[in-house]
Design a protein around this motif. Structure first.
Motif, mmCIF file in Angstrom:
data_model
loop_
_atom_site.group_PDB
_atom_site.id
_atom_site.type_symbol
_atom_site.label_atom_id
_atom_site.label_comp_id
_atom_site.label_asym_id
_atom_site.label_seq_id
_atom_site.Cartn_x
_atom_site.Cartn_y
_atom_site.Cartn_z
ATOM 1 N N ARG A 1 0.860 -1.147 0.087
ATOM 2 C CA ARG A 1 -0.111 -0.133 0.009
ATOM 3 C C ARG A 1 0.927 1.314 -0.145
ATOM 4 O O ARG A 1 1.948 1.194 0.495
ATOM 5 C CB ARG A 1 -0.948 0.103 1.209
ATOM 6 C CG ARG A 1 -0.191 0.082 2.519
ATOM 7 C CD ARG A 1 -1.291 -0.128 3.615
ATOM 8 N NE ARG A 1 -2.451 0.627 3.505
ATOM 9 C CZ ARG A 1 -3.736 0.521 4.079
ATOM 10 N NH1 ARG A 1 -4.021 -0.607 4.741
ATOM 11 N NH2 ARG A 1 -4.574 1.553 3.849
ATOM 12 N N ASP A 2 0.483 2.150 -0.627
ATOM 13 C CA ASP A 2 1.026 3.678 -0.750
ATOM 14 C C ASP A 2 0.003 4.547 -0.020
ATOM 15 O O ASP A 2 -0.872 4.925 -0.943
ATOM 16 C CB ASP A 2 1.500 4.018 -2.078
ATOM 17 C CG ASP A 2 2.418 5.122 -2.289
ATOM 18 O OD1 ASP A 2 2.242 6.032 -1.255
ATOM 19 O OD2 ASP A 2 2.814 5.492 -3.115
ATOM 20 N N ASN A 3 -0.005 5.048 1.214
ATOM 21 C CA ASN A 3 -1.002 5.668 1.956
ATOM 22 C C ASN A 3 -0.915 7.193 1.380
ATOM 23 O O ASN A 3 -1.957 7.706 1.146
ATOM 24 C CB ASN A 3 -0.704 5.624 3.285
ATOM 25 C CG ASN A 3 -1.244 4.405 3.957
ATOM 26 O OD1 ASN A 3 -2.245 3.658 3.219
ATOM 27 N ND2 ASN A 3 -0.806 3.950 5.148
ATOM 28 N N ALA A 4 0.380 7.489 0.865
ATOM 29 C CA ALA A 4 0.197 8.953 0.158
ATOM 30 C C ALA A 4 -0.409 8.977 -1.063
ATOM 31 O O ALA A 4 -1.050 9.993 -1.315
ATOM 32 C CB ALA A 4 1.984 9.095 -0.090
ATOM 33 N N LYS A 5 -0.715 7.776 -1.596
ATOM 34 C CA LYS A 5 -1.394 7.891 -2.776
ATOM 35 C C LYS A 5 -2.866 7.101 -2.641
ATOM 36 O O LYS A 5 -3.529 7.025 -3.799
ATOM 37 C CB LYS A 5 -0.631 7.039 -4.194
ATOM 38 C CG LYS A 5 0.605 7.750 -4.572
ATOM 39 C CD LYS A 5 1.056 6.783 -5.673
ATOM 40 C CE LYS A 5 2.559 7.473 -6.099
ATOM 41 N NZ LYS A 5 3.182 6.717 -7.278
ATOM 42 N N ASN A 6 -2.948 6.626 -1.435
ATOM 43 C CA ASN A 6 -4.371 6.267 -0.954
ATOM 44 C C ASN A 6 -4.663 5.189 -2.023
ATOM 45 O O ASN A 6 -5.792 5.071 -2.390
ATOM 46 C CB ASN A 6 -5.406 7.344 -1.130
ATOM 47 C CG ASN A 6 -6.499 7.002 -0.135
ATOM 48 O OD1 ASN A 6 -6.404 6.598 0.919
ATOM 49 N ND2 ASN A 6 -7.787 7.656 -0.578
ATOM 50 N N THR A 7 -3.609 4.150 -2.101
ATOM 51 C CA THR A 7 -4.119 2.942 -3.038
ATOM 52 C C THR A 7 -3.395 1.900 -2.343
ATOM 53 O O THR A 7 -2.268 2.019 -1.678
ATOM 54 C CB THR A 7 -3.332 3.367 -4.399
ATOM 55 O OG1 THR A 7 -3.827 4.517 -4.970
ATOM 56 C CG2 THR A 7 -3.584 2.235 -5.252
ATOM 57 N N VAL A 8 -4.038 0.684 -2.546
ATOM 58 C CA VAL A 8 -3.456 -0.524 -2.184
ATOM 59 C C VAL A 8 -3.444 -1.372 -3.502
ATOM 60 O O VAL A 8 -4.088 -1.375 -4.266
ATOM 61 C CB VAL A 8 -4.432 -1.337 -1.232
ATOM 62 C CG1 VAL A 8 -3.987 -2.741 -0.918
ATOM 63 C CG2 VAL A 8 -4.599 -0.658 0.143
ATOM 64 N N TYR A 9 -2.114 -2.147 -3.608
ATOM 65 C CA TYR A 9 -1.800 -2.953 -4.629
ATOM 66 C C TYR A 9 -1.725 -4.521 -4.510
ATOM 67 O O TYR A 9 -1.408 -5.070 -3.415
ATOM 68 C CB TYR A 9 -0.360 -2.442 -5.120
ATOM 69 C CG TYR A 9 -0.263 -1.059 -5.587
ATOM 70 C CD1 TYR A 9 0.196 -0.030 -4.720
ATOM 71 C CD2 TYR A 9 -0.974 -0.431 -6.623
ATOM 72 C CE1 TYR A 9 0.415 1.218 -4.723
ATOM 73 C CE2 TYR A 9 -0.696 0.952 -6.975
ATOM 74 C CZ TYR A 9 -0.184 1.704 -5.759
ATOM 75 O OH TYR A 9 0.109 3.059 -6.199
#
Length: 125
Positions: free
Chosen positions: A73-81
């Motif tokens: 996850r990249d919380n700065a981008k508000n996205t989970v991969y």
């Protein structure tokens, strides 16, 4: 209203890779929540693939993953991969992401929601 949107699915040959993304719609912040990936193949029940803690420091995988998939996850981008490698035909399914609660690490469908439209992954030659 909370809504997650999945993307990144497609048609890939056996042995190939795909990276799925899960983003929140309508400005909802994912930072505080564990997120899970599930999948549902035709005629089968939805099953847990992987889930990750809010911090990203803890994750769980279904036994069938066997080192092939990686959740991040990249919380700065508000996205989970979900990075999926060495894909097999039996990985063909609609893949969903959802917010976890309760004992989310057990990856029980009842502890996740709401459910979006999902993204289709087809592994075929």
């Amino acid at each position: 209203q909370l809504q997650l949107v999945e993307s990144g699915g497609g048609l890939v040959q056996p042995g190939g890779s795909l990276r799925l993304s899960c983003a929140a719609a309508s400005g909802f912040t994912l930072d505080y929540y564990p997120i899970g990936w599930f999948r549902q193949a035709p005629g089968k029940e939805r099953e847990g693939v992987s889930c990750i803690s809010s911090s990203g420091r803890s994750s769980t995988y279904g036994d069938f993953v066997k080192g092939r998939f990686t959740i991040s996850r990249d919380n700065a981008k508000n996205t989970v991969y979900l990075q999926m490698n060495s894909l097999k035909p039996e990985d063909t399914a609609v893949y969903y992401c959802a917010v976890g609660s309760g004992v989310w690490s057990h990856m029980k469908e009842r502890d996740f929601g709401p459910w979006g439209q999902g993204t289709q992954v087809t592994v075929s030659s």
